[in-house]
Design a protein around this motif. Structure first.
Motif, mmCIF file in Angstrom:
data_model
loop_
_atom_site.group_PDB
_atom_site.id
_atom_site.type_symbol
_atom_site.label_atom_id
_atom_site.label_comp_id
_atom_site.label_asym_id
_atom_site.label_seq_id
_atom_site.Cartn_x
_atom_site.Cartn_y
_atom_site.Cartn_z
ATOM 1 N N LEU B 175 -11.359 24.957 18.822
ATOM 2 C CA LEU B 175 -12.729 23.935 19.454
ATOM 3 C C LEU B 175 -13.571 25.878 20.578
ATOM 4 N N VAL B 183 -14.123 15.300 14.312
ATOM 5 C CA VAL B 183 -12.487 15.662 15.149
ATOM 6 C C VAL B 183 -11.937 13.614 14.430
ATOM 7 N N THR B 199 -11.978 16.726 24.113
ATOM 8 C CA THR B 199 -13.002 17.117 22.966
ATOM 9 C C THR B 199 -14.770 17.024 23.408
ATOM 10 N N THR B 206 -15.571 12.147 17.852
ATOM 11 C CA THR B 206 -14.792 12.391 17.904
ATOM 12 C C THR B 206 -13.947 10.589 17.042
#
Lengths: 462, 275
Positions: B175, B183, B199, B206
């Motif tokens: 990232l 993700v 994240t 995500t």
């Protein structure tokens, strides 16, 4: 001349202190002598008010006349002309609001025990009767039934007898719907349900289990498989929760989950894999038949204290009187005019208690019952290690989500016309999927009317 | 009855079974699950569909033998049958128009991450797979994952294979060095929790796939309720995929411990019966 005894023949029952430790049937059923004696109390009225009270139109005085003469097989023939599941109805119908509620004998005494007689006849037939090979002339038409509960099974049976090739799609691994996952063994033995389902199979009904319609197949796809009509009897399976603090703590269950673990998955029997937690003190929230079933199951699992917590008074309870009486006899403890406000749990998030507030009854609400209102500052705690929410259920949107041309109302109930047809041509529906949570017999009545409407429609189609 | 047509032992605890289930095979999509009942006295448990072949009419499930039912299932052989398989249940994964995605599998979760990677890769996305294991001897599906990804990173806790460390170590590095638009993390709840935490500062969408306790898998029991964005959801019908940034993972971990004593008890009994 009728026997004018004002009280009905007593139903033998298991002793409450014995039965609250086992799952065997509470009511043991009439002996042939008891049945004949009770049948003789029927006046065989000309205007037959009892029949008008029966959602599936059982010709009650006729079958009772056969019983009075000791012709039990003849009685069964009369009942089975209109009812697909007599052994079930004789046990779980709210007869006091239906046939028995209209019985003339009830005016100056106790009504004839119609439900008890129906049960006797169905049980007698199961044990002694012979099912004759039914000679069905197939008409070459196919109908799909979605859901093998009381509505679907009744519809399937009626259509099969009329010559249709019927396939029932059931989401669970066995047929029966609420009769197998909801209603406990001690009120409705599962062998009784299995026998009724076998009867339908003998009529040629094909039952496909593990078929979650809306997921594995849509209604459109079912129609494309060559079915001329579809009946949706998918019930009202979604549990409600209260939305109070602590409701996701460990030990809070929906009544659906609790009852399914016990009735469908047999978690209470050694050797079955589904787990069930040992409980010492349980609060069941709600005042309907499902709450009674959950409370009485909890007691039978060895729970020391089972409380039914209901926000209205005893008179307002929607449960059948008989169920409430049975529950009281079995030492279920009632806390009327109490409403949970919070579930309390320990540092491991396991339930340790439920905080309630006392209620008082105010003005009547939309249901006609007096509206319960909280009494300020009256909060108190009941120590429990499990809470079972029995607050009602609503129809499952799984099917209608993938069938947008089938209209539903704001409560998710399928909308049907006077012929039980949905907004989609040749797709019919009935039972709890249409009405919201109601009774087994109402669902059977709906399945029956839908079968007649489907027959009426299809027999005129080439 | 659902006949087993193929069986692969992926590692000492993880088995893949391919069963005949033509109706399900035709409808299944990545992210969906089935409810399985091994035998007449069995419980109903959810298992994610790890592969499906509509033409052959088969679906593949991957089982980690941790409890009574998963042990029973793992012991079945080709030609034998599973009593009940119902599905496909839950909502399929919504990939949106992801162009560059990271798919993370933890342990047996790789078996469920695999169809996700496959679906995205076949749709033309740039797919990076991060697969985390405790050690080398339990690495599964390496070749399969390699075939449906542009980059495959394997991590092990003890460094016995691939990179030593956690999936989140690789994730953070990726990232930091590149732009990703999706993700997906599937594995132990604790792993999904830390992936979502990793994240979040990057603002990358995500998705996590949850596997709580269920009976029916159709919204009926409410056993699978999870808190997402402060609201109670049923994983079986509202999920099993949810926005990882909104899931209350701590509550999910607690709820999954509900029957721990009973399950341990059942496994002990099983062990005694087997001698």
């Amino acid at each position: 001349m009728a026997d004018m005894t004002p009280v009905r023949t007593k139903m033998p029952e298991q002793d409450p202190r014995v039965r609250n430790k086992n799952f065997s049937e509470v009511a043991l059923g009439y002996t042939p002598e008891m049945a004949v004696s009770e049948a003789q109390r029927c006046l065989n009225c000309k205007n037959r008010p009892c029949v008008s009270g029966c959602p599936v139109n059982v010709q009650i005085p006729d079958f009772i006349a056969h019983v009075a003469e000791g012709d039990f097989e003849g009685a069964y023939k009369v009942i089975s002309m209109t009812s697909s599941l007599p052994a079930v109805c004789g046990r779980v119908c709210p007869q006091e609001l239906q046939c028995e509620g209209k019985c003339v004998r009830g005016i100056k005494g106790e009504s004839v025990g119609i439900g008890r007689l129906e049960r006797f006849v169905a049980d007698w037939h199961r044990e002694n009767g012979k099912d004759k090979e039914v000679d069905i002339k197939h008409n070459g038409k196919k109908v799909a039934v979605i859901g093998a509960g009381p509505a679907g099974l009744t519809c399937a049976g009626d259509l099969a007898r009329r010559g249709y090739e019927v396939t029932v799609f059931e989401a669970f691994h066995i047929a029966g719907g609420v009769l197998v996952y909801g209603i406990p063994e001690f009120r409705l033995p599962k062998s009784v349900v299995a026998h009724e389902v076998e009867g339908l199979k003998k009529l040629g009904v094909n039952i496909m289990t593990d078929m979650v319609i809306g997921k594995v197949l849509t209604v459109d796809e079912i129609e494309k498989m060559g079915f001329d009509a579809v009946f949706i009897g998918s019930g009202a399976g979604l549990p409600m929760f209260m939305g109070i603090e602590g409701e996701d703590a460990l030990g809070v269950y929906s009544a659906n989950e609790f009852l399914t673990r016990i009735n469908l998955m047999k978690a209470y029997i050694d050797g079955y894999d589904t787990p069930l937690k040992k409980m010492e003190r349980v609060a069941v929230i709600g005042g309907g038949n499902v709450a009674m079933d959950a409370a009485r199951c909890a007691k039978r699992l060895g729970t020391k204290h089972v409380y039914v917590i209901y926000r209205r008074g005893e008179a307002e309870m929607p449960a059948r009187r008989e169920e409430v009486c049975h529950a009281k006899e079995e030492e279920i403890e009632f806390r009327f005019l109490c409403n949970p406000v919070r579930v309390i749990s320990d540092e491991n998030y396991r339930v340790t208690g439920i905080e309630c507030v006392k209620m008082q009854l105010g003005e009547p609400d939309a249901s006609g019952r007096r509206r319960p209102e909280p009494v300020a500052g009256s909060e108190f705690t009941v120590d429990v290690d499990a809470v079972i929410m029995a607050l009602g259920t609503s129809p499952n949107p799984l099917l209608t989500n993938t069938a947008r041309d089938i209209e539903v109302n704001s409560r998710g109930c399928i909308i049907v016309d006077e012929n039980m047809q949905t907004s989609k041509e040749n797709v019919y529906s009935g039972g709890d999927a249409v009405s919201g949570a109601a009774t087994v017999i109402d669902a059977m009545g709906a399945g029956k009317r839908a079968a007649a409407a489907i027959d009426e429609k299809l027999k005129n189609q080439k | 009855m659902y006949r087993i047509v193929d069986k692969k032992v992926l590692n000492s605890a993880v088995t893949s079974l391919t069963v005949e289930a033509p109706f399900i095979a035709k409808k299944a999509r990545a992210g969906q699950f089935v409810i399985v009942r091994a035998d007449e006295k069995g419980e109903r448990i959810p298992l994610t569909v790890s592969d499906f072949d509509p033409a052959a009419g088969t679906v593949t499930i991957v089982i980690q033998a941790v409890g009574l039912t998963t042990k029973k299932l793992s012991a079945l052989n080709i030609g034998e049958s599973i009593l009940d398989v119902a599905g496909p249940l839950g909502c399929p994964t919504e990939f949106g128009d992801a162009k560059k995605a990271i798919i993370i599998g933890g342990g047996v979760g790789c078996a469920i991450a695999f169809p996700q990677a496959k679906a995205l890769y076949n749709a033309g996305a740039d797919v990076t797979v991060i697969a985390g294991f405790r050690s080398k001897d339990i690495v599964i599906l390496e070749e399969e994952m390699k075939a449906v990804s542009n980059n495959l990173y394997i991590t092990t806790d003890d460094g016995s294979y691939g990179e030593r460390g956690l999936v989140t170590d690789v994730l953070k590095r990726l990232l930091d060095s590149g732009e990703y638009d999706l993700v997906i993390a599937i594995g132990p709840v604790i792993m999904m929790k830390f992936v979502a935490l990793t994240t979040k500062p990057y603002g990358v969408k995500t998705i996590v796939s949850l596997n709580p306790i269920m009976i029916d898998g159709t919204g009926m029991c409410g056993g699978c309720r999870v808190k997402v964005d402060g609201k109670t959801k049923f994983a079986c019908v509202d999920g099993p995929d949810f926005d990882g940034h909104l899931v209350d993972f701590d509550e999910l971990m607690r709820r999954n411990t509900l029957f721990r004593e009973e399950e341990a008890h059942a496994c002990r009994l099983e062990a005694q019966n087997n001698g």
